[in-house]
Design a protein around this motif. Structure first.
Motif, PDB file in Angstrom:
ATOM      1  N   GLN A 193       3.592  -1.746  -4.067  1.00 32.16           N
ATOM      2  CA  GLN A 193       1.675  -0.688  -2.918  1.00 32.16           C
ATOM      3  C   GLN A 193       2.027   0.542  -2.724  1.00 32.16           C
ATOM      4  OE1 GLN A 193       0.392  -4.156  -0.844  1.00 32.16           O
ATOM      5  NE2 GLN A 193      -0.143  -5.706  -2.000  1.00 32.16           N
ATOM      6  N   ARG A 194       1.421   1.161  -3.193  1.00 31.33           N
ATOM      7  CA  ARG A 194       1.181   2.091  -2.385  1.00 31.33           C
ATOM      8  C   ARG A 194      -0.055   2.736  -1.708  1.00 31.33           C
ATOM      9  NH1 ARG A 194       6.028   0.992  -2.428  1.00 31.33           N
ATOM     10  NH2 ARG A 194       7.722   2.033  -2.798  1.00 31.33           N
ATOM     11  N   ARG A 195      -0.476   3.466  -0.297  1.00 33.98           N
ATOM     12  CA  ARG A 195      -1.202   4.045  -0.659  1.00 33.98           C
ATOM     13  C   ARG A 195      -1.549   5.749   0.580  1.00 33.98           C
ATOM     14  NH1 ARG A 195      -5.946   0.521   0.695  1.00 33.98           N
ATOM     15  NH2 ARG A 195      -5.036  -1.074   0.172  1.00 33.98           N
ATOM     16  N   ILE A 196      -2.931   5.378   0.229  1.00 39.46           N
ATOM     17  CA  ILE A 196      -3.047   7.152   0.962  1.00 39.46           C
ATOM     18  C   ILE A 196      -4.252   7.205   1.433  1.00 39.46           C
ATOM     19  CG2 ILE A 196      -3.425   9.645   0.728  1.00 39.46           C
ATOM     20  CD1 ILE A 196      -1.815   9.814  -1.992  1.00 39.46           C
ATOM     21  N   ILE A 197      -4.221   7.188   2.863  1.00 34.36           N
ATOM     22  CA  ILE A 197      -5.415   7.694   3.671  1.00 34.36           C
ATOM     23  C   ILE A 197      -6.006   9.168   4.275  1.00 34.36           C
ATOM     24  CG2 ILE A 197      -6.470   6.579   5.548  1.00 34.36           C
ATOM     25  CD1 ILE A 197      -4.830   4.294   5.444  1.00 34.36           C
ATOM     26  N   GLN A 198      -6.675   9.453   3.767  1.00 35.23           N
ATOM     27  CA  GLN A 198      -7.080  10.878   3.415  1.00 35.23           C
ATOM     28  C   GLN A 198      -8.046  11.277   4.669  1.00 35.23           C
ATOM     29  OE1 GLN A 198      -8.714  12.521  -0.049  1.00 35.23           O
ATOM     30  NE2 GLN A 198      -7.219  12.296  -1.287  1.00 35.23           N
ATOM     31  N   LYS A 199      -8.433  12.489   5.150  1.00 37.19           N
ATOM     32  CA  LYS A 199      -8.930  12.715   6.278  1.00 37.19           C
ATOM     33  C   LYS A 199     -11.007  12.073   6.370  1.00 37.19           C
ATOM     34  CE  LYS A 199     -10.138  16.206   9.830  1.00 37.19           C
ATOM     35  NZ  LYS A 199      -9.896  17.087   9.985  1.00 37.19           N
ATOM     36  N   ALA A 200     -10.888  11.428   7.488  1.00 38.90           N
ATOM     37  CA  ALA A 200     -12.421  11.442   7.121  1.00 38.90           C
ATOM     38  C   ALA A 200     -13.029  12.066   6.745  1.00 38.90           C
ATOM     39  CB  ALA A 200     -12.828  10.528   8.870  1.00 38.90           C
ATOM     40  N   LEU A 201     -14.283  12.341   5.585  1.00 37.13           N
ATOM     41  CA  LEU A 201     -15.285  13.312   6.099  1.00 37.13           C
ATOM     42  C   LEU A 201     -16.768  12.263   5.524  1.00 37.13           C
ATOM     43  CD1 LEU A 201     -16.674  11.887   2.528  1.00 37.13           C
ATOM     44  CD2 LEU A 201     -13.615  13.374   1.989  1.00 37.13           C
ATOM     45  N   ILE A 202     -17.616  13.550   5.242  1.00 40.97           N
ATOM     46  CA  ILE A 202     -18.810  13.230   5.641  1.00 40.97           C
ATOM     47  C   ILE A 202     -20.013  13.514   4.146  1.00 40.97           C
ATOM     48  CG2 ILE A 202     -21.235  13.881   6.437  1.00 40.97           C
ATOM     49  CD1 ILE A 202     -20.198  15.174   9.207  1.00 40.97           C
ATOM     50  N   ILE A 203     -20.417  12.645   4.021  1.00 41.40           N
ATOM     51  CA  ILE A 203     -20.995  12.197   2.882  1.00 41.40           C
ATOM     52  C   ILE A 203     -22.837  12.726   2.837  1.00 41.40           C
ATOM     53  CG2 ILE A 203     -21.881  11.103   0.803  1.00 41.40           C
ATOM     54  CD1 ILE A 203     -18.908  10.022   0.332  1.00 41.40           C
ATOM     55  N   HIS A 204     -23.146  13.460   2.963  1.00 41.79           N
ATOM     56  CA  HIS A 204     -25.039  14.477   3.097  1.00 41.79           C
ATOM     57  C   HIS A 204     -25.726  13.588   2.133  1.00 41.79           C
ATOM     58  CE1 HIS A 204     -22.727  17.246   5.204  1.00 41.79           C
ATOM     59  NE2 HIS A 204     -22.531  17.419   5.003  1.00 41.79           N
ATOM     60  N   GLU A 231      -9.647   6.300   0.366  1.00 43.35           N
ATOM     61  CA  GLU A 231      -8.345   6.044   0.497  1.00 43.35           C
ATOM     62  C   GLU A 231      -8.092   5.144  -1.212  1.00 43.35           C
ATOM     63  OE1 GLU A 231      -8.064   1.954   2.290  1.00 43.35           O
ATOM     64  OE2 GLU A 231      -8.316   3.160   4.039  1.00 43.35           O
ATOM     65  N   LEU A 232      -7.288   6.191  -1.802  1.00 45.68           N
ATOM     66  CA  LEU A 232      -6.411   5.898  -2.764  1.00 45.68           C
ATOM     67  C   LEU A 232      -4.893   5.357  -2.858  1.00 45.68           C
ATOM     68  CD1 LEU A 232      -7.523   9.172  -2.319  1.00 45.68           C
ATOM     69  CD2 LEU A 232      -7.041   9.450  -5.065  1.00 45.68           C
ATOM     70  N   TYR A 233      -5.020   4.602  -3.937  1.00 54.02           N
ATOM     71  CA  TYR A 233      -3.775   3.309  -3.620  1.00 54.02           C
ATOM     72  C   TYR A 233      -3.026   2.566  -5.156  1.00 54.02           C
ATOM     73  CZ  TYR A 233      -6.913  -0.198  -3.588  1.00 54.02           C
ATOM     74  OH  TYR A 233      -7.764  -1.577  -4.100  1.00 54.02           O
ATOM     75  N   ILE A 234      -1.965   2.318  -5.305  1.00 49.01           N
ATOM     76  CA  ILE A 234      -1.919   1.524  -6.193  1.00 49.01           C
ATOM     77  C   ILE A 234      -0.887  -0.160  -5.859  1.00 49.01           C
ATOM     78  CG2 ILE A 234      -1.025   3.138  -7.516  1.00 49.01           C
ATOM     79  CD1 ILE A 234       1.895   3.256  -7.325  1.00 49.01           C
TER      80      ILE A 234
END
Length: 456
Positions: free
Chosen positions: A234-245, A225-228
């Motif tokens: 207030q603005r927020r961007i929710i990106q697609k879930a990803l896997i951290i290996h 999630e990236l936001y100001i």
């Protein structure tokens, strides 16, 4: 001559009566050659009767008191008093004031305070946040670069002072998938970036937030999630879930069998995540004797690497590793792996075995010689008493000789010496008697010597 002073007033117009007024307002604001900006004269600005709500942003010198707003009728708005008014919201920060007024009084307004000279009016339209999507293949320890932009009606916001109060935040939110190790991990606040040209930000005040952060939290499934977030917007961007290996590197240590052999650390690369032929490894070895050694392992085609570690006997060894390469998606990466540690235990010296048959138990010792303990105790007591008497005697002698300055006489009488001395005393007495009678002394031959003098 009138003095020129500019005020930053960030105006968010939420309601216009018609589109014609909106177009006219924007056209007026283009007079200084910049879209959505206009300087004001003598800290004054005008609010039209068609505006239903207005947001004002005043930048002032850091640490100075909040500004004062003067309405067209001469009444004033103060920061503390405005909290009681339901039609006004006032955020008094360190270097700016953010004021939102519902149904503002139409007419000329004035602001009083330590306003910065480069202030402007900005009319905000549709404010949006844009950010690049994070890579799909990531692993723990990797450093990731992110870029975000804050736009106004699709264009960068040109007010430099406005960018000072806006920060780009990056969070990772756990998806709470039971299949991954980060189940229930919550939110990881990863980074905060500013458009100030510092750190990894490329250029200051360009409307682009550029930063780099490290994935130093548990592996698993996460939602970026990236936001100001400011009191203004207030603005927020929710990106697609990803896997951290987990890091695609495995370690296996082969300890030295002899003192003159070296330890060998084998590093195996997971070819399903990174390309082995592109991987370069460098780092530092910390030995038990506090010695440090830098090393570099160049890229090669095979998936296995070997690191030779000197054998400095027992103690703790630590190996720091940084890797550079390309993953299977042809994206170059840089990562810092967890420090690898191993320890050589201190050797235990062998104690010669004792034949149980030669061991004498305390009970057997008492039975074999019951008086031995008593004799030993009496001997020790005698020695202690004798030593004490000797010490006292030596001390008395030293005091008498060196302190009292007295000589020590030993009067020893033996029987044969006593008889001899008695006979000598008798002879002496007889001689004295002879001399006393006739005034003469006899010699050893028996002759009498006449020692008297004649009258002649």
């Amino acid at each position: 001559m009138k003095t020129m002073c500019f005020v930053t007033v960030l105006i968010a117009v939420s309601c216009f009566t018609n589109n014609a007024y909106s177009a006219k307002q924007v056209e007026v604001l283009k007079r200084d050659g910049q879209q959505n900006e206009i300087p004001l004269l003598e800290n004054r600005f005008r609010i039209d009767s068609q505006i239903d709500e207005i947001t004002l942003l005043f930048f002032r010198k850091a640490g100075t008191p909040a500004v004062i707003l003067v309405r067209p009728d001469g009444s004033k708005y103060f920061a503390p008093d405005s909290v009681k008014d339901p039609n006004i919201e006032w955020f008094d920060e360190l270097n700016y004031d953010l004021v939102t007024i519902k149904k503002p009084t139409p007419g000329p307004w004035q602001v009083i305070g330590s306003i910065l000279p480069d202030s402007r009016i900005v009319v905000l339209g549709e404010v949006s946040l844009q950010a690049e999507s994070l890579p799909s293949v990531l692993f723990r320890g990797e450093s990731v670069k992110v870029t975000g932009r804050v736009l106004n009606d699709g264009e960068p916001i040109n007010a430099n002072l406005f960018k000072d109060v806006v920060s780009l935040h990056v969070d990772f939110v756990s998806t709470n998938n039971e299949s991954f190790a980060n189940f229930g991990a919550g939110i990881q606040e990863v980074a905060e970036f500013k458009d100030d040209g510092r750190g990894f930000d490329e250029r200051p005040k360009d409307g682009v937030f550029t930063g780099e952060f490290k994935l130093d939290f548990p592996a698993g499934e996460w939602t970026p999630e990236l936001y100001i977030a400011t009191p203004l917007l207030q603005r927020r961007i929710i990106q697609k879930a990803l896997i951290i290996h987990e890091p695609p590197f495995e370690f296996d240590i082969a300890l030295a069998k002899e003192d003159f052999d070296d330890h060998i650390l084998a590093i195996t690369i997971d070819a399903n995540i990174v390309k082995p032929e592109t991987v370069i490894i460098q780092g530092k070895i910390y030995y038990p004797n506090n010695e440090e050694q830098m090393f570099t392992i160049d890229a090669m085609a095979n998936v296995s690497r070997q690191l030779t570690i000197k054998n400095y006997d027992w103690g703790r060894y630590s190996v720091e590793l940084s890797v550079f390469g390309t993953n299977i998606n042809d994206r170059e990466f840089m990562a810092t792996l967890p420090t690898y540690k191993f320890e050589i235990e201190r050797p235990i010296e062998a104690v010669p075995e004792i034949d149980p048959a030669t061991i004498i138990t305390p009970d057997e010792m008492i039975k074999s010689d019951p008086d031995e303990g008593k004799m030993t105790t009496s001997t020790i007591i005698s020695l202690i008493v004798g030593c004490n008497i000797f010490i006292l005697l030596v001390g008395w002698l030293l005091i008498r000789i060196f302190v009292q300055k007295k000589s020590i006489k030993f009067n020893v009488r033996l029987p044969f010496l006593k008889k001899k001395k008695a006979s000598e005393d008798d002879v002496t007495d007889s001689e004295k008697n002879q001399v006393g009678k006739n005034g003469s002394k006899s010699d050893k031959s028996g002759e009498i010597l006449n020692l008297s003098m004649t009258d002649d």
